[in-house]
Scaffold this active site. Sequence first.
Site, PDB file in Angstrom:
ATOM      1  N   ASN A  10       0.866  -1.182   0.000  1.00 29.42           N
ATOM      2  CA  ASN A  10       0.000   0.000   0.000  1.00 29.42           C
ATOM      3  C   ASN A  10       0.900   1.227   0.000  1.00 29.42           C
ATOM      4  OD1 ASN A  10      -1.789   2.046   0.560  1.00 29.42           O
ATOM      5  ND2 ASN A  10      -2.288   1.359   2.640  1.00 29.42           N
ATOM      6  N   TRP A  11       0.966   1.894  -1.149  1.00 33.40           N
ATOM      7  CA  TRP A  11       1.860   3.050  -1.260  1.00 33.40           C
ATOM      8  C   TRP A  11       1.281   4.305  -0.614  1.00 33.40           C
ATOM      9  CZ3 TRP A  11       4.844   3.413  -6.601  1.00 33.40           C
ATOM     10  CH2 TRP A  11       5.797   2.391  -6.642  1.00 33.40           C
ATOM     11  N   LYS A  12      -0.014   4.241  -0.246  1.00 40.26           N
ATOM     12  CA  LYS A  12      -0.673   5.424   0.338  1.00 40.26           C
ATOM     13  C   LYS A  12      -0.470   6.629  -0.592  1.00 40.26           C
ATOM     14  CE  LYS A  12      -0.133   3.256   4.776  1.00 40.26           C
ATOM     15  NZ  LYS A  12      -0.013   3.369   6.221  1.00 40.26           N
ATOM     16  N   HIS A  95      -9.348   0.997   5.060  1.00 41.81           N
ATOM     17  CA  HIS A  95      -8.071   1.186   5.750  1.00 41.81           C
ATOM     18  C   HIS A  95      -8.287   2.113   6.945  1.00 41.81           C
ATOM     19  CE1 HIS A  95      -4.012   2.519   6.632  1.00 41.81           C
ATOM     20  NE2 HIS A  95      -3.601   1.424   6.021  1.00 41.81           N
ATOM     21  N   GLU A  97      -6.718   4.545   7.977  1.00 38.48           N
ATOM     22  CA  GLU A  97      -6.573   5.980   7.682  1.00 38.48           C
ATOM     23  C   GLU A  97      -7.853   6.529   7.056  1.00 38.48           C
ATOM     24  OE1 GLU A  97      -2.848   5.546   5.591  1.00 38.48           O
ATOM     25  OE2 GLU A  97      -1.933   4.990   7.507  1.00 38.48           O
ATOM     26  N   GLU A 165      -5.078  -5.126  10.744  1.00 38.08           N
ATOM     27  CA  GLU A 165      -4.039  -4.125  10.955  1.00 38.08           C
ATOM     28  C   GLU A 165      -4.322  -3.368  12.255  1.00 38.08           C
ATOM     29  OE1 GLU A 165      -2.065  -2.861   7.062  1.00 38.08           O
ATOM     30  OE2 GLU A 165      -3.919  -1.736   7.156  1.00 38.08           O
ATOM     31  N   GLY A 171       2.737   2.105  10.724  1.00 37.05           N
ATOM     32  CA  GLY A 171       3.716   3.179  10.570  1.00 37.05           C
ATOM     33  C   GLY A 171       4.477   3.530  11.831  1.00 37.05           C
ATOM     34  N   SER A 211       3.616  -2.283  10.266  1.00 36.23           N
ATOM     35  CA  SER A 211       5.061  -2.351  10.491  1.00 36.23           C
ATOM     36  C   SER A 211       5.689  -3.690  10.084  1.00 36.23           C
ATOM     37  CB  SER A 211       5.394  -1.998  11.944  1.00 36.23           C
ATOM     38  OG  SER A 211       5.019  -0.656  12.218  1.00 36.23           O
ATOM     39  N   GLY A 232       2.891  -1.225   4.226  1.00 33.89           N
ATOM     40  CA  GLY A 232       2.886   0.193   3.868  1.00 33.89           C
ATOM     41  C   GLY A 232       4.287   0.658   3.519  1.00 33.89           C
ATOM     42  N   GLY A 233       4.955   1.271   4.488  1.00 35.12           N
ATOM     43  CA  GLY A 233       6.257   1.900   4.255  1.00 35.12           C
ATOM     44  C   GLY A 233       7.257   1.014   3.532  1.00 35.12           C
TER      45      GLY A 233
END
Length: 248
Positions: A10-12, A95, A97, A165, A171, A211, A232-233
Amino acid sequence: MALKPLIAGNWKMNGVGASLDEARAIAEGAAALTSVDLLLCPPATLIGRMAARCAGTPLAIGGQDCHTEIAGAFTGDVSAAMLADAGASHVIVGHSERRTLHGETSALVRQKAEAALAQGLVAIICIGETLAEREAGRTLAVVIDQLQASLPAGADGHTVVIAYEPVWAIGTGKTPTSADVAEVHAGLRAELVRLLGADKGAPVRLLYGGSVKPSNAAELMALPDVNGALVGGASLKSADFLAIAAAV
Ligand code: PGA
């Protein structure tokens, strides 16, 4: 049941045209990783170009959100039909967010997932507890409630993926213990089987997210009922993302 793991990135709101080189490197690396499915979900602006750049490789492309409607006066939104038209095969819905920053409820997430399924997209439905909920001992109750309320009609192993999640792990570099992840995934699997029956509930892939990195992927992915990861990251760098996929 042994399910083929899915490693989804997930590049957000990260990535511009130059980032397509990272996606291409992931797509090339995916060819050697035949025991996992690989998916990247870039921002909507890159989906078409990424799908074209990665055509003919095993890397699938997905969206990060979709509207409940196919088309209409919804300024700034993107529909599941548009994602499919651009080359996506999957879409993330719910998600944390989106739930937190855009006030999305499980009822809305369910409608979005139904819109995705209607367009032939696989819906990756995210659920997870906050730190306060975990500390109050409410983790299982919260995620099962979210699962029940977010699951679309027509859910089965082909149409939906569930991503657990924990909000506090996204993150932050923090992850739950392996025992905690295993407990939640066992609870989610039992609930999926109860809701959908064993034939439909047992094949639904359950991803862990929050993470995930190359150094912890092998331990997390070896847990029972963990059928992949939502990353993610660490999905922004091809070497990290491929290392996670190789650790499965
Ligand atoms: P993270 O994000 O891997 O950067 O923690 C996971 C996610 O939000 O899906």
